[in-house]
Design an enzyme around this catalytic site. Structure first.
Site, PDB file in Angstrom:
ATOM      1  N   GLU A  80     -43.818   0.176  27.521  1.00  0.00           N
ATOM      2  CA  GLU A  80     -43.754  -1.183  26.986  1.00  0.00           C
ATOM      3  C   GLU A  80     -44.243  -2.232  27.983  1.00  0.00           C
ATOM      4  O   GLU A  80     -44.469  -3.387  27.606  1.00  0.00           O
ATOM      5  CB  GLU A  80     -42.316  -1.512  26.578  1.00  0.00           C
ATOM      6  CG  GLU A  80     -41.785  -0.722  25.396  1.00  0.00           C
ATOM      7  CD  GLU A  80     -42.451  -1.108  24.082  1.00  0.00           C
ATOM      8  OE1 GLU A  80     -43.163  -2.132  24.045  1.00  0.00           O
ATOM      9  OE2 GLU A  80     -42.270  -0.374  23.101  1.00  0.00           O
ATOM     10  N   GLU A 111     -36.202  21.273  32.945  1.00  0.00           N
ATOM     11  CA  GLU A 111     -35.363  20.421  33.786  1.00  0.00           C
ATOM     12  C   GLU A 111     -34.699  21.187  34.920  1.00  0.00           C
ATOM     13  O   GLU A 111     -34.138  20.584  35.838  1.00  0.00           O
ATOM     14  CB  GLU A 111     -34.298  19.722  32.958  1.00  0.00           C
ATOM     15  CG  GLU A 111     -33.211  20.628  32.412  1.00  0.00           C
ATOM     16  CD  GLU A 111     -32.113  19.834  31.713  1.00  0.00           C
ATOM     17  OE1 GLU A 111     -30.974  19.896  32.186  1.00  0.00           O
ATOM     18  OE2 GLU A 111     -32.416  19.156  30.710  1.00  0.00           O
TER      19      GLU A 111
END
Length: 274
Positions: A80, A111
């Site tokens: 953004e 992960e």
């Protein structure tokens, strides 16, 4: 001994027997606790932001790192920054365990790789002017911990956002943010309150940095990218308000210069009418 608050049993039980209204009201009741928890971390957030701003003023970058929901939220916030504040996409970078494929689908054991996070940072040329923020509700994600450990060892500023106290991740961060939201409505589902808290804190970090860097004027996104008609209309109305222009004149001015800030500066440089 380190205790995972994020894994504690929910305060609610027999969820499958509840009505839709009861479930929604329960979740909303728990969500109201999140803003209060975030407010208690403001001093922690402030200390981190105050360290990041001067680095970014000198050309440093900000990296977010996470896995699963935490990684997705970091990528979301980073993505953004260019449209909202007109910064290049390399200014704030979101990295997720498993790469872009993990944005939509789980990547098995991604992960759990302690070395991969640091390798990805190196591929982006990370250096001592940059900042790395690890995001992990549990504070135990190896991908994030390994990256922060190496970043810190190389003199890179580190921060983290987690929802447990005294986690292994916090131990690797110069500026840990421990936002304690309590047990999740669905036990262990940290995409809920913990994820909401992460999103709020990421908003606070990135927005405060961009304001401090001069990317906002007054309360307006004067550096936003004019990527769609809605944003062109918003920019047009900003110029109408500031310079008492008609809609068409303001829109023409905006499209000529390509940004509200540049259009505004051009108007201020015009000699006054006699």
């Amino acid at each position: 001994m380190f205790e995972k608050i994020t894994e504690q049993p929910s305060l609610y039980d027999r969820l499958e027997e509840k009505s839709t209204r009861e479930i929604l009201e329960d979740i909303n009741r728990e969500d109201r606790k999140v803003a209060e928890a975030v407010s208690r971390t403001i001093p922690m957030i402030e200390r981190l932001v105050e360290q990041i701003v001067p680095r970014m003023e000198q050309g440093g970058r900000l990296f977010y790192m996470g896995a699963g929901t935490s990684g997705r939220l970091g990528v979301l916030d980073a993505s953004e920054i260019p449209p909202t504040f007109g910064m290049p996409p390399t200014f704030v970078i979101g990295l997720i365990a498993g790469g872009d494929r993990a944005l939509r689908n789980p990547v098995e054991k991604a992960e759990d790789n302690t070395e991969r996070g640091w390798e990805e940072l190196l591929s982006h040329g990370v250096n001592s002017s940059d900042t790395v923020i690890g995001i992990a509700a549990s504070g135990t994600t190896p991908y994030v911990i390994g990256a922060l450990r190496e970043a810190r060892r190389h003199g890179i500023l580190t921060g983290c956002i987690c929802s447990n106290i005294g986690s292994p991740l916090a131990a690797e961060a110069d500026y840990p943010i421990e936002v304690i939201v309590g047990p999740e409505y669905v036990t262990g589902s940290s995409r809920m309150k913990s994820g909401t808290a992460q999103k709020m804190i990421l908003n606070m970090i990135s927005t405060s940095i961009m304001i401090r860097l001069g990317r906002v004027k007054g309360n307006r996104m004067v550096n936003m990218q004019l990527s769609n008609n809605k944003l062109i209309d918003r920019g047009t109305r900003m110029l109408m308000s500031e310079f008492d222009l008609s809609y068409e004149d303001a829109r023409t001015l905006l499209l000529r210069h390509g940004s509200v800030r540049i259009a505004s500066e051009s108007m201020k440089q015009k000699p006054p009418k006699k």
